[in-house]
Design a protein around this motif. Structure first.
Motif, PDB file in Angstrom:
ATOM      1  N   GLY A 117       6.998   3.342   3.345  1.00  0.00           N
ATOM      2  CA  GLY A 117       7.148   2.273   4.336  1.00  0.00           C
ATOM      3  C   GLY A 117       5.818   1.728   4.826  1.00  0.00           C
ATOM      4  O   GLY A 117       5.722   0.566   5.209  1.00  0.00           O
ATOM      5  N   ILE A 118       4.779   2.551   4.807  1.00  0.00           N
ATOM      6  CA  ILE A 118       3.443   2.103   5.189  1.00  0.00           C
ATOM      7  C   ILE A 118       2.767   1.388   4.022  1.00  0.00           C
ATOM      8  O   ILE A 118       2.128   0.351   4.210  1.00  0.00           O
ATOM      9  CB  ILE A 118       2.574   3.304   5.635  1.00  0.00           C
ATOM     10  CG1 ILE A 118       3.112   3.899   6.935  1.00  0.00           C
ATOM     11  CG2 ILE A 118       1.102   2.886   5.783  1.00  0.00           C
ATOM     12  CD1 ILE A 118       2.429   5.193   7.344  1.00  0.00           C
ATOM     13  N   CYS A 119       2.898   1.925   2.831  1.00  0.00           N
ATOM     14  CA  CYS A 119       2.114   1.455   1.683  1.00  0.00           C
ATOM     15  C   CYS A 119       2.672   0.223   0.974  1.00  0.00           C
ATOM     16  O   CYS A 119       1.900  -0.665   0.590  1.00  0.00           O
ATOM     17  CB  CYS A 119       1.967   2.577   0.660  1.00  0.00           C
ATOM     18  SG  CYS A 119       0.984   3.974   1.265  1.00  0.00           S
ATOM     19  N   LEU A 120       3.974   0.164   0.770  1.00  0.00           N
ATOM     20  CA  LEU A 120       4.512  -0.909  -0.075  1.00  0.00           C
ATOM     21  C   LEU A 120       4.460  -2.314   0.528  1.00  0.00           C
ATOM     22  O   LEU A 120       4.494  -3.282  -0.234  1.00  0.00           O
ATOM     23  CB  LEU A 120       5.926  -0.571  -0.542  1.00  0.00           C
ATOM     24  CG  LEU A 120       5.991   0.545  -1.585  1.00  0.00           C
ATOM     25  CD1 LEU A 120       7.420   0.721  -2.082  1.00  0.00           C
ATOM     26  CD2 LEU A 120       5.031   0.316  -2.750  1.00  0.00           C
ATOM     27  N   TYR A 162       1.874  -3.750   1.511  1.00  0.00           N
ATOM     28  CA  TYR A 162       0.595  -4.352   1.128  1.00  0.00           C
ATOM     29  C   TYR A 162       0.763  -5.228  -0.107  1.00  0.00           C
ATOM     30  O   TYR A 162       1.577  -4.929  -0.986  1.00  0.00           O
ATOM     31  CB  TYR A 162      -0.449  -3.258   0.867  1.00  0.00           C
ATOM     32  CG  TYR A 162      -0.999  -2.691   2.151  1.00  0.00           C
ATOM     33  CD1 TYR A 162      -2.090  -3.278   2.770  1.00  0.00           C
ATOM     34  CD2 TYR A 162      -0.398  -1.600   2.763  1.00  0.00           C
ATOM     35  CE1 TYR A 162      -2.579  -2.786   3.967  1.00  0.00           C
ATOM     36  CE2 TYR A 162      -0.881  -1.105   3.954  1.00  0.00           C
ATOM     37  CZ  TYR A 162      -1.966  -1.702   4.553  1.00  0.00           C
ATOM     38  OH  TYR A 162      -2.439  -1.225   5.750  1.00  0.00           O
ATOM     39  N   PRO A 163      -0.015  -6.316  -0.178  1.00  0.00           N
ATOM     40  CA  PRO A 163       0.091  -7.230  -1.322  1.00  0.00           C
ATOM     41  C   PRO A 163      -0.086  -6.501  -2.663  1.00  0.00           C
ATOM     42  O   PRO A 163      -1.049  -5.762  -2.846  1.00  0.00           O
ATOM     43  CB  PRO A 163      -1.059  -8.224  -1.091  1.00  0.00           C
ATOM     44  CG  PRO A 163      -1.254  -8.224   0.391  1.00  0.00           C
ATOM     45  CD  PRO A 163      -0.995  -6.794   0.811  1.00  0.00           C
ATOM     46  N   GLU A 164       0.905  -6.693  -3.534  1.00  0.00           N
ATOM     47  CA  GLU A 164       0.907  -6.152  -4.893  1.00  0.00           C
ATOM     48  C   GLU A 164       0.870  -4.630  -4.955  1.00  0.00           C
ATOM     49  O   GLU A 164       0.540  -4.064  -5.998  1.00  0.00           O
ATOM     50  CB  GLU A 164      -0.247  -6.735  -5.712  1.00  0.00           C
ATOM     51  CG  GLU A 164      -0.184  -8.248  -5.860  1.00  0.00           C
ATOM     52  CD  GLU A 164      -1.342  -8.798  -6.676  1.00  0.00           C
ATOM     53  OE1 GLU A 164      -1.649  -8.240  -7.745  1.00  0.00           O
ATOM     54  OE2 GLU A 164      -1.948  -9.793  -6.225  1.00  0.00           O
ATOM     55  N   ASP A 179      -4.725   1.579   5.603  1.00  0.00           N
ATOM     56  CA  ASP A 179      -5.247   0.219   5.586  1.00  0.00           C
ATOM     57  C   ASP A 179      -6.686   0.205   5.051  1.00  0.00           C
ATOM     58  O   ASP A 179      -7.036  -0.586   4.174  1.00  0.00           O
ATOM     59  CB  ASP A 179      -5.188  -0.398   6.988  1.00  0.00           C
ATOM     60  CG  ASP A 179      -5.578  -1.864   6.980  1.00  0.00           C
ATOM     61  OD1 ASP A 179      -4.795  -2.679   6.453  1.00  0.00           O
ATOM     62  OD2 ASP A 179      -6.671  -2.185   7.474  1.00  0.00           O
ATOM     63  N   THR A 180      -7.513   1.094   5.558  1.00  0.00           N
ATOM     64  CA  THR A 180      -8.897   1.189   5.085  1.00  0.00           C
ATOM     65  C   THR A 180      -8.931   1.539   3.603  1.00  0.00           C
ATOM     66  O   THR A 180      -9.683   0.935   2.822  1.00  0.00           O
ATOM     67  CB  THR A 180      -9.668   2.255   5.891  1.00  0.00           C
ATOM     68  OG1 THR A 180      -9.706   1.851   7.256  1.00  0.00           O
ATOM     69  CG2 THR A 180     -11.081   2.446   5.360  1.00  0.00           C
ATOM     70  N   SER A 181      -8.110   2.495   3.214  1.00  0.00           N
ATOM     71  CA  SER A 181      -8.072   2.939   1.817  1.00  0.00           C
ATOM     72  C   SER A 181      -7.665   1.792   0.889  1.00  0.00           C
ATOM     73  O   SER A 181      -8.281   1.567  -0.159  1.00  0.00           O
ATOM     74  CB  SER A 181      -7.110   4.122   1.688  1.00  0.00           C
ATOM     75  OG  SER A 181      -7.241   4.763   0.451  1.00  0.00           O
ATOM     76  N   TYR A 182      -6.637   1.051   1.297  1.00  0.00           N
ATOM     77  CA  TYR A 182      -6.193  -0.101   0.507  1.00  0.00           C
ATOM     78  C   TYR A 182      -7.342  -1.098   0.358  1.00  0.00           C
ATOM     79  O   TYR A 182      -7.639  -1.581  -0.738  1.00  0.00           O
ATOM     80  CB  TYR A 182      -4.990  -0.769   1.175  1.00  0.00           C
ATOM     81  CG  TYR A 182      -4.519  -2.027   0.464  1.00  0.00           C
ATOM     82  CD1 TYR A 182      -3.594  -1.950  -0.566  1.00  0.00           C
ATOM     83  CD2 TYR A 182      -5.016  -3.281   0.824  1.00  0.00           C
ATOM     84  CE1 TYR A 182      -3.169  -3.096  -1.230  1.00  0.00           C
ATOM     85  CE2 TYR A 182      -4.593  -4.432   0.165  1.00  0.00           C
ATOM     86  CZ  TYR A 182      -3.672  -4.330  -0.861  1.00  0.00           C
ATOM     87  OH  TYR A 182      -3.266  -5.465  -1.523  1.00  0.00           O
ATOM     88  N   ARG A 183      -7.995  -1.397   1.468  1.00  0.00           N
ATOM     89  CA  ARG A 183      -9.095  -2.372   1.442  1.00  0.00           C
ATOM     90  C   ARG A 183     -10.257  -1.902   0.566  1.00  0.00           C
ATOM     91  O   ARG A 183     -10.975  -2.719   0.001  1.00  0.00           O
ATOM     92  CB  ARG A 183      -9.573  -2.674   2.866  1.00  0.00           C
ATOM     93  CG  ARG A 183      -8.557  -3.471   3.661  1.00  0.00           C
ATOM     94  CD  ARG A 183      -8.987  -3.641   5.129  1.00  0.00           C
ATOM     95  NE  ARG A 183      -7.974  -4.328   5.890  1.00  0.00           N
ATOM     96  CZ  ARG A 183      -7.801  -5.646   5.910  1.00  0.00           C
ATOM     97  NH1 ARG A 183      -8.582  -6.427   5.198  1.00  0.00           N
ATOM     98  NH2 ARG A 183      -6.845  -6.186   6.640  1.00  0.00           N
ATOM     99  N   GLY A 237      -2.175 -12.697   6.280  1.00  0.00           N
ATOM    100  CA  GLY A 237      -0.956 -12.275   6.961  1.00  0.00           C
ATOM    101  C   GLY A 237       0.120 -11.799   6.018  1.00  0.00           C
ATOM    102  O   GLY A 237       1.284 -11.744   6.377  1.00  0.00           O
ATOM    103  N   GLY A 238      -0.271 -11.448   4.790  1.00  0.00           N
ATOM    104  CA  GLY A 238       0.681 -11.018   3.765  1.00  0.00           C
ATOM    105  C   GLY A 238       1.482  -9.785   4.157  1.00  0.00           C
ATOM    106  O   GLY A 238       2.671  -9.757   3.972  1.00  0.00           O
ATOM    107  N   ALA A 239       0.835  -8.759   4.704  1.00  0.00           N
ATOM    108  CA  ALA A 239       1.530  -7.535   5.071  1.00  0.00           C
ATOM    109  C   ALA A 239       0.504  -6.486   5.412  1.00  0.00           C
ATOM    110  O   ALA A 239      -0.673  -6.764   5.537  1.00  0.00           O
ATOM    111  CB  ALA A 239       2.431  -7.065   3.933  1.00  0.00           C
ATOM    112  N   GLY A 240       0.998  -5.237   5.445  1.00  0.00           N
ATOM    113  CA  GLY A 240       0.110  -4.100   5.621  1.00  0.00           C
ATOM    114  C   GLY A 240      -0.044  -3.692   7.065  1.00  0.00           C
ATOM    115  O   GLY A 240       0.605  -4.180   7.965  1.00  0.00           O
ATOM    116  N   ALA A 241      -0.942  -2.760   7.264  1.00  0.00           N
ATOM    117  CA  ALA A 241      -1.340  -2.195   8.554  1.00  0.00           C
ATOM    118  C   ALA A 241      -0.235  -2.127   9.591  1.00  0.00           C
ATOM    119  O   ALA A 241      -0.023  -3.041  10.349  1.00  0.00           O
ATOM    120  CB  ALA A 241      -2.523  -2.952   9.130  1.00  0.00           C
TER     121      ALA A 241
END
Length: 136
Positions: free
Chosen positions: A25-28, A30-32, A111-115, A129-133
């Motif tokens: 629920g936290i990870c998916l 995020y864009p792509e 969020d940091t890890s994804y970035r 504003g796609g998603a995430g965090a």
């Protein structure tokens, strides 16, 4: 996953496990972002690069790639540790369980890890504003 792979890498936290479901629920959002099984664990990727991994052997924890400037402060926490294998590559892990743990911190760390691993187009989508965090 074929039978040999399943025997070589026991799944402590399979896809239907409550911990995996909460991390998903936290990870998916995020864009792509995609979920994949790797070495017997549920992993979350931005493109081909992993940004979150569920479980350290049988320990309920989520692995992430920290911002280097935050690493020393994170390691002062009792619930953060260097995982045995991935730690050599800069990863840390936060102990959490489906119903307990610092989930708001985990959302920030993811969020940091994804970035850290995302492609430029994924970051542009996220910042637009796609998603995430904050899927916690």
């Amino acid at each position: 996953m074929d039978g040999d792979a399943a025997r070589a890498h026991p799944m402590w936290f399979p896809p239907e496990h409550p911990l995996v479901e909460r991390v998903r629920g936290i990870c998916l959002p995020y864009p792509e972002a995609v979920e994949a099984i790797s070495h017997g664990r549920c992993t979350f990727r931005a493109g081909k690069r992993q940004f979150a991994i569920v479980g350290v052997a049988a320990q309920p924890a989520v692995l992430f790639i920290p911002d280097e400037s935050e690493r020393p402060v994170l390691l002062e926490r009792d619930d953060v540790f260097v995982p045995p294998y991935e730690g050599a590559y800069g990863w840390l892990a936060l102990r959490v369980e489906a119903g307990a743990g610092d989930w708001s911190l985990l959302a920030e760390l993811v969020d940091t890890s994804y970035r850290r691993v995302a492609l430029q187009r994924q970051l542009r989508a996220l910042d637009a504003g796609g998603a995430g965090a904050g899927g916690a």
